[in-house]
Design a protein around this motif. Structure first.
Motif, PDB file in Angstrom:
ATOM      1  N   PHE A 147      38.893  41.017  30.030  1.00  0.00           N
ATOM      2  CA  PHE A 147      37.765  41.951  30.117  1.00  0.00           C
ATOM      3  C   PHE A 147      37.602  42.600  31.495  1.00  0.00           C
ATOM      4  O   PHE A 147      36.805  43.492  31.673  1.00  0.00           O
ATOM      5  N   THR A 148      38.349  42.097  32.456  1.00  0.00           N
ATOM      6  CA  THR A 148      38.185  42.644  33.795  1.00  0.00           C
ATOM      7  C   THR A 148      38.653  44.095  33.836  1.00  0.00           C
ATOM      8  O   THR A 148      39.354  44.571  32.936  1.00  0.00           O
ATOM      9  N   ARG A 149      38.246  44.794  34.875  1.00  0.00           N
ATOM     10  CA  ARG A 149      38.689  46.189  34.983  1.00  0.00           C
ATOM     11  C   ARG A 149      40.201  46.221  35.116  1.00  0.00           C
ATOM     12  O   ARG A 149      40.783  45.555  35.955  1.00  0.00           O
ATOM     13  N   GLY A 150      40.851  46.980  34.272  1.00  0.00           N
ATOM     14  CA  GLY A 150      42.308  46.986  34.246  1.00  0.00           C
ATOM     15  C   GLY A 150      42.878  45.943  33.305  1.00  0.00           C
ATOM     16  O   GLY A 150      44.071  45.905  33.058  1.00  0.00           O
ATOM     17  N   GLY A 151      42.008  45.127  32.754  1.00  0.00           N
ATOM     18  CA  GLY A 151      42.437  44.155  31.743  1.00  0.00           C
ATOM     19  C   GLY A 151      42.588  44.855  30.413  1.00  0.00           C
ATOM     20  O   GLY A 151      42.011  45.928  30.203  1.00  0.00           O
ATOM     21  N   PRO A 152      43.362  44.318  29.501  1.00  0.00           N
ATOM     22  CA  PRO A 152      43.706  45.024  28.267  1.00  0.00           C
ATOM     23  C   PRO A 152      42.496  45.457  27.439  1.00  0.00           C
ATOM     24  O   PRO A 152      42.481  46.580  26.928  1.00  0.00           O
ATOM     25  N   ILE A 153      41.492  44.614  27.306  1.00  0.00           N
ATOM     26  CA  ILE A 153      40.376  44.995  26.438  1.00  0.00           C
ATOM     27  C   ILE A 153      39.544  46.085  27.091  1.00  0.00           C
ATOM     28  O   ILE A 153      39.174  47.075  26.449  1.00  0.00           O
ATOM     29  N   PHE A 169      32.618  45.002  32.989  1.00  0.00           N
ATOM     30  CA  PHE A 169      31.938  43.961  32.221  1.00  0.00           C
ATOM     31  C   PHE A 169      31.263  42.924  33.122  1.00  0.00           C
ATOM     32  O   PHE A 169      30.353  42.234  32.714  1.00  0.00           O
ATOM     33  N   PHE A 170      31.759  42.818  34.337  1.00  0.00           N
ATOM     34  CA  PHE A 170      31.287  41.734  35.196  1.00  0.00           C
ATOM     35  C   PHE A 170      30.200  42.141  36.176  1.00  0.00           C
ATOM     36  O   PHE A 170      29.790  41.364  37.015  1.00  0.00           O
ATOM     37  N   SER A 171      29.738  43.396  36.054  1.00  0.00           N
ATOM     38  CA  SER A 171      28.611  43.749  36.899  1.00  0.00           C
ATOM     39  C   SER A 171      27.398  44.079  36.041  1.00  0.00           C
ATOM     40  O   SER A 171      26.403  44.585  36.520  1.00  0.00           O
ATOM     41  N   ASN A 172      27.498  43.770  34.770  1.00  0.00           N
ATOM     42  CA  ASN A 172      26.397  44.047  33.864  1.00  0.00           C
ATOM     43  C   ASN A 172      25.834  42.736  33.330  1.00  0.00           C
ATOM     44  O   ASN A 172      26.564  41.907  32.794  1.00  0.00           O
ATOM     45  N   ARG A 173      24.535  42.553  33.506  1.00  0.00           N
ATOM     46  CA  ARG A 173      23.883  41.314  33.106  1.00  0.00           C
ATOM     47  C   ARG A 173      24.135  40.986  31.635  1.00  0.00           C
ATOM     48  O   ARG A 173      24.487  39.875  31.274  1.00  0.00           O
ATOM     49  N   VAL A 174      23.966  41.997  30.789  1.00  0.00           N
ATOM     50  CA  VAL A 174      24.069  41.746  29.351  1.00  0.00           C
ATOM     51  C   VAL A 174      25.490  41.350  28.959  1.00  0.00           C
ATOM     52  O   VAL A 174      25.702  40.406  28.188  1.00  0.00           O
ATOM     53  N   THR A 175      26.486  42.049  29.505  1.00  0.00           N
ATOM     54  CA  THR A 175      27.858  41.730  29.084  1.00  0.00           C
ATOM     55  C   THR A 175      28.314  40.378  29.641  1.00  0.00           C
ATOM     56  O   THR A 175      28.997  39.623  28.947  1.00  0.00           O
ATOM     57  N   VAL A 176      27.938  40.052  30.866  1.00  0.00           N
ATOM     58  CA  VAL A 176      28.349  38.748  31.413  1.00  0.00           C
ATOM     59  C   VAL A 176      27.723  37.629  30.596  1.00  0.00           C
ATOM     60  O   VAL A 176      28.413  36.719  30.116  1.00  0.00           O
ATOM     61  N   ARG A 177      26.410  37.719  30.433  1.00  0.00           N
ATOM     62  CA  ARG A 177      25.744  36.686  29.627  1.00  0.00           C
ATOM     63  C   ARG A 177      26.277  36.686  28.199  1.00  0.00           C
ATOM     64  O   ARG A 177      26.454  35.641  27.584  1.00  0.00           O
ATOM     65  N   GLU A 264      23.378  36.679  40.479  1.00  0.00           N
ATOM     66  CA  GLU A 264      23.079  35.288  40.089  1.00  0.00           C
ATOM     67  C   GLU A 264      22.399  35.163  38.731  1.00  0.00           C
ATOM     68  O   GLU A 264      21.734  34.182  38.453  1.00  0.00           O
ATOM     69  N   LEU A 265      22.597  36.177  37.890  1.00  0.00           N
ATOM     70  CA  LEU A 265      21.913  36.149  36.602  1.00  0.00           C
ATOM     71  C   LEU A 265      22.663  35.330  35.555  1.00  0.00           C
ATOM     72  O   LEU A 265      22.179  35.134  34.454  1.00  0.00           O
ATOM     73  N   SER A 266      23.876  34.909  35.899  1.00  0.00           N
ATOM     74  CA  SER A 266      24.586  34.029  34.976  1.00  0.00           C
ATOM     75  C   SER A 266      24.808  32.664  35.621  1.00  0.00           C
ATOM     76  O   SER A 266      25.626  31.884  35.191  1.00  0.00           O
TER      77      SER A 266
END
Lengths: 317, 389, 289
Positions: A147-153, A169-177, A264-266
């Motif tokens: 899911f990382t930037r440059g990752g296949p998905i 995906f990793f700078s958005n609260r909803v997607t990380v959680r 720190e939301l996750s």
């Protein structure tokens, strides 16, 4: 016992009681050394100020309940961290557990339904249970790489226009959680399905039959017969899942490199504890441990009550 | 071969253990009237018995009477709470089972499920480190006796109930123990197999010279197998004697009711003493007791009193006069017929021969019956003991 | 007659819809479970350049190359990590199952004064997670110079309440006390009886619990990460976490997928072979209705 302890003829006693003690001794010895003493040490530490400041060791100084007070006092940013992390943990747990239990109940009913007569149960069960055995750290790492930037998905979704090219995906609260909840869901719904299924199969089949003949439809049978009888197992599953949820660590730790991003939301309770442990701030780590201990202790007490209820009357089993 | 002596043996289950013990079939249950003291539940007490060499002793009684507990104390599987146990004159109270030179056959066979029949039988011999050839010879001998040679390589799971029981017995006899203990060995078999195995045990006994202690709740087994039988109830011995003694001279109402099939009939009756002569009078029908019985009653100084009268069903005769009653049910058994009737609120059974009786009374028929003076048993109303004792 | 027919047809259609719905859900969930792992396997066969080009569901030919690269990586010594994990997990599995069975046997078979208390204690502590005593544990191990040692990761397995409980339940269903009496009369001492009579009877339970304790030890991250900091002692989960913290952009992604694949491979292989008995083992040891 006293009679033979005298060993009238000077030979061995016929009492087997001592063997009971011998056989359980290793367990209790190991438990005492590796769990009980550490447990007391942990509680003891929570009343002391012990940490490292650079290379300097501060403490241990007895501070009474100061660590606990600090824990529940807003910090410089006006945030009570432990409450924030506790609510993070709870939100992510609920987001995973809710579908976990709904789906597990549904599947358990599918698998046990005589009418539906699902084929290939062995295959389905094998597949849905599999994620339970996967190393959480590896699963989390896999999600990160995908899911990382440059990752296949991420790339695929960006190409198809489902997300913005720069979406992370990793700078958005909803997607990380959401990812953490999804992983927890995937890792546990199969397990819950199998346990609930065994519970349903443990119910006297003729009850379902008689309810059906009494004119109950599938939904009524579920709510009037299945669910009430399944309740003990369902509650047991739910509480053990909660205890597992409080321990949530591996997945968010690896996924966010331990920083609980974004903002720190996750970050979970145990990540908080782990942070203090690696910094060797044993006073604060102790206080957090005690709080987690109390929460799991209460939940564990309920589980204990349920388990010992079935031992109360061994003859009636 | 050994003499076994039990002196004032006692078993008390401390209160805390009571619950667990009650899981076992023969341990204190709520139904029974076991004595409960401050120490705990007394499962066996005042147990005194001298067993002669090669004697076949049967402990018999209803469940919870303490018979299995006694056996397990002899085996060394239960601690003896009080009293002394001797085998061949040696005190055994604190000796481990393996050093008592005993073997035991269990109700559920207790075969080791993961071992073949051969290994099951050889297990104890291997533990004694006997040479392989000797073990092999002994196992094969025992297998031969029990007719299980062809199953030696099978696992217990692959055997029928009767075969498993043979293996369990085989496992016990390979060791040629001083004392052979059997705990309800036949009770898991169906009726037909049970009869076969009973005969088998009688034969076995002739082939192996050893002392047997056999526990059962089945009075037929007790009567057919035992040299002497020990009738137990609520942890106490009720009577010790040969099967005939126990049958003919039951010590009390319990033994009288427990031994014998169908069960002895009981009536409320008056015992009347006229000088040296004794009469019983159930339902106004007077029968004089035999001289032998009268002599014993006299010796005991028994006076006229209300008693419980016992007469076995096969000791009753249809007569012109005598006690009258109506037949409720007639069971035709071929050579005989069992007539069920009711006298003064007590159910009773009369056995009549179908050959000697012209017309078998059927349901609703009015009959009269009587009995001879030498088969009537009189029991005290107070403590239920046999007044002849 | 006609009305009956239509009732029956109605039922059939209903059932068909229900079945369709059920299978659709099941298949969707299976795909969801397998999808990420499928991607992992596929990606482990692709080169870094191929991976950079984007998403694909088709495997390529770089599997062996990635395997060799991962296996020989300088910073992440995965073969060593797998060996370490294997040693720890196998020893834990053996100790946990043996001593749990022993403890359960002690409580199941013997009568002694503190039996009830012992049982209650184990049941009461069953749900307490290892994290809450981790601080004292790490502190104590440091004091005893047992950090950077496998001992604190293996020995505590002797006291595993959950496995104990499973064994106890299993014994209640399969182990008649008469067998133990029979062994005593046969002349077997108590340890000998346990090892030669009881353990073989418990074999199925031991097998299942060995797998579970192997898996949980293999996957364990929290405690080992706090104790082991010498490179040559690190276990697989620590290495995976290390991979995440490393400077990511420099990595050959094919190799990364290979690392992840290798880290779950032993467990996956075990699972594929023994899935049936593992799934059967999941249910025992929990609350009965």
């Amino acid at each position: 016992m006293k009679e033979t302890k005298r060993k009238k003829d000077g030979r061995q006693s016929v009492s087997y009681a001592k063997w009971g003690y011998i056989f359980i001794a290793p367990f209790f010895l190991v438990y005492f050394v590796f769990t009980l003493i550490p447990q007391f040490l942990t509680i003891y530490n929570s009343f002391f100020e012990t940490y490292r400041d650079g290379l300097k060791q501060i403490g241990p100084n007895f501070v009474g309940l100061q660590n606990y007070i600090t824990l529940f006092t807003p910090d410089a940013d006006g945030i009570i961290r432990i409450l924030k992390y506790a609510s993070n943990t709870m939100i992510m747990w609920v987001a995973g557990a809710l579908p976990q239990f709904v789906i597990a109940l549904l599947l358990a009913i599918f698998f046990t339904s005589y009418r539906l007569n699902i084929k290939g149960q062995g295959f389905f069960k094998t597949v849905i249970y599999m994620p339970n055995l996967i190393m959480a750290a590896a699963f989390s790492m896999l999600f990160f790489t995908l899911f990382t930037r440059g990752g296949p998905i991420q790339m695929y979704l960006a190409e198809t226009g489902a997300i913005n090219q720069t979406f992370d995906f990793f700078s958005n609260r909803v997607t990380v959680r959401g990812m953490i909840a999804l992983m927890n869901f995937l890792m546990w719904f199969g397990n819950t399905t199998i346990v609930l299924m065994a519970g349903i199969m443990g119910i006297d089949q003729s009850l379902f039959e008689s309810a059906t003949l009494d004119g109950a439809n599938a939904v009524q049978v579920f709510f009037k017969v299945t669910m009430p009888l399944l309740m003990p197992i369902f509650v047991y599953c739910l509480i053990t899942a909660m205890i597992g949820g409080i321990q949530m660590f591996d997945v968010p730790q690896v996924l966010t490199k331990g920083n609980g991003a974004p903002d720190e939301l996750s970050r979970t309770l145990v990540m908080y504890l782990n942070g203090y442990l690696t910094n060797k701030n044993y006073g604060m780590a102790g206080a957090i441990s005690v709080i987690i201990f109390i929460i799991t202790g209460i939940l564990g007490g309920i589980v204990y009550k349920m388990l010992s209820a079935q031992y109360k009357d061994p003859e009636q089993k | 071969m050994a003499e076994v002596k039990l002196v004032n043996i006692k078993k008390v289950y401390p209160h805390s253990e009571e619950k667990k013990k009650s899981k076992k079939k023969d341990a204190p249950q709520k139904k029974t009237n076991l004595q409960i003291t401050a120490e705990g539940v007394v499962a066996v007490q005042e147990f005194n018995l001298d067993i002669a060499n090669k004697e076949f002793i049967v402990l018999v009684g209803p469940s919870g009477c303490g018979k299995s507990t006694t056996l397990r104390m002899v085996a060394g599987l239960e601690e003896i709470s009080g009293g002394e146990l001797y085998i061949d004159g040696e005190l055994m109270n604190a000796v481990a089972p393996k050093d008592r030179d005993i073997a035991m056959v269990f109700q559920n066979y207790a075969l080791y499920p993961h071992m073949s029949v051969y290994d099951n039988m050889a297990f104890s011999l291997k533990l004694k480190h006997l040479p392989k050839a000797e073990i092999d010879q002994k196992v094969r001998e025992a297998a031969e006796i029990l007719d299980i040679t062809e199953y030696l390589n099978r696992k217990p799971k692959a055997l029928s109930g009767g075969q498993r029981q043979r293996v369990a017995i085989g496992r016990a006899i390979v060791r040629a123990p001083k004392v052979m203990l059997m705990d309800e060995p036949l009770s898991n078999l169906d009726a037909k197999l049970r009869n076969e195995m009973r005969a088998e045990i009688i034969k076995l006994r002739e082939r192996i010279d050893t002392t047997f202690i056999y526990v059962t709740h089945d009075q037929t087994e007790a009567m057919t197998l035992g040299d002497r039988i020990v009738v137990m109830k609520d942890g106490y011995i009720q009577q010790i004697g040969t099967p005939q003694e126990v049958f003919n001279h039951p010590a009390n109402l319990f033994v009288a009711g427990f031994i014998g099939m169908p069960v002895m009939n009981f009536f409320d009756a008056e015992l009347i003493r006229e000088g040296d002569r004794f009469f019983v009078e159930p339902d106004g029908h007077r029968v004089e007791l035999s001289e032998e019985k009268a002599a014993r009653l006299k010796a005991n100084g028994v006076q006229s009193q209300a008693v419980t009268l016992g007469v076995r069903p096969d000791h009753t005769d249809l007569t012109e006069e005598g006690i009258s009653c109506k037949v409720d049910v007639t069971e035709l058994m071929g050579a005989s017929a069992h007539l069920h009737a009711n006298v003064d609120g007590r159910d009773m059974i009369l056995i009549v021969s179908t050959q000697d009786t012209k017309k078998i009374p059927m349901r609703g028929d009015e009959i009269h019956f009587s009995f001879d003076g030498d088969v009537a048993h009189v029991f005290s109303k107070e403590d239920e003991h046999n007044l002849e004792w | 007659m006609n009305k009956h027919m239509s009732q029956n047809t109605k039922g059939m259609i209903q059932l068909f819809i229900l079945r369709f719905f059920a299978y659709a859900i099941l298949i969707f969930l299976c795909i969801l479970c397998l999808f990420f792992f499928y991607l992992m396997v596929v990606n482990s066969t692709r080169s870094n350049a191929q991976l950079a080009r984007g998403f694909s569901l088709l495997p390529k030919e770089h599997f062996l190359e990635n395997l060799v690269n991962a296996w020989n990586d300088a910073s992440i010594n995965i073969p060593r990590g797998m060996l370490n994990s294997l040693i720890i997990a196998l020893s834990t599995a053996v100790l946990t199952t043996y001593f749990s069975a022993l403890t359960a046997y002690g409580i199941h078979v013997y009568d002694f004064k503190f039996k009830k208390l012992a049982f209650t204690f184990i049941m009461a502590v069953m749900m307490i997670p290892a994290q809450v005593s981790a601080l004292g544990f790490v502190q104590m191990m440091n004091k005893l110079h047992l950090n950077n040692s496998f001992i604190p990761l293996i020995i505590p397995g002797i006291a595993a309440p959950v496995v104990f409980f499973y064994m106890k339940q299993y014994m209640e269903s399969v182990l008649p006390l008469e067998i133990i009496d029979a062994a005593r009369v046969d002349g077997s001492n108590e340890f000998h009886t346990f090892n030669t009579i009881v353990l073989p009877i418990l074999k199925p339970a031991i097998a299942v619990q060995m797998i579970f304790s192997f898996v949980s030890s293999w996957n364990n991250y929290f405690i080992p990460a706090l104790l082991l900091d010498k490179a040559e002692l690190k276990t697989v989960p620590i290495m995976i976490a290390q991979l995440r913290s490393a400077d990511y952009s420099k990595f050959d992604m094919g190799k990364v997928y290979m690392f992840i694949l290798l880290s779950i491979l032993p467990v996956m292989i075990t699972y594929i072979i023994l899935s049936k008995s593992i799934i059967r083992g999941v249910t025992a040891g929990s609350v009965k209705g």
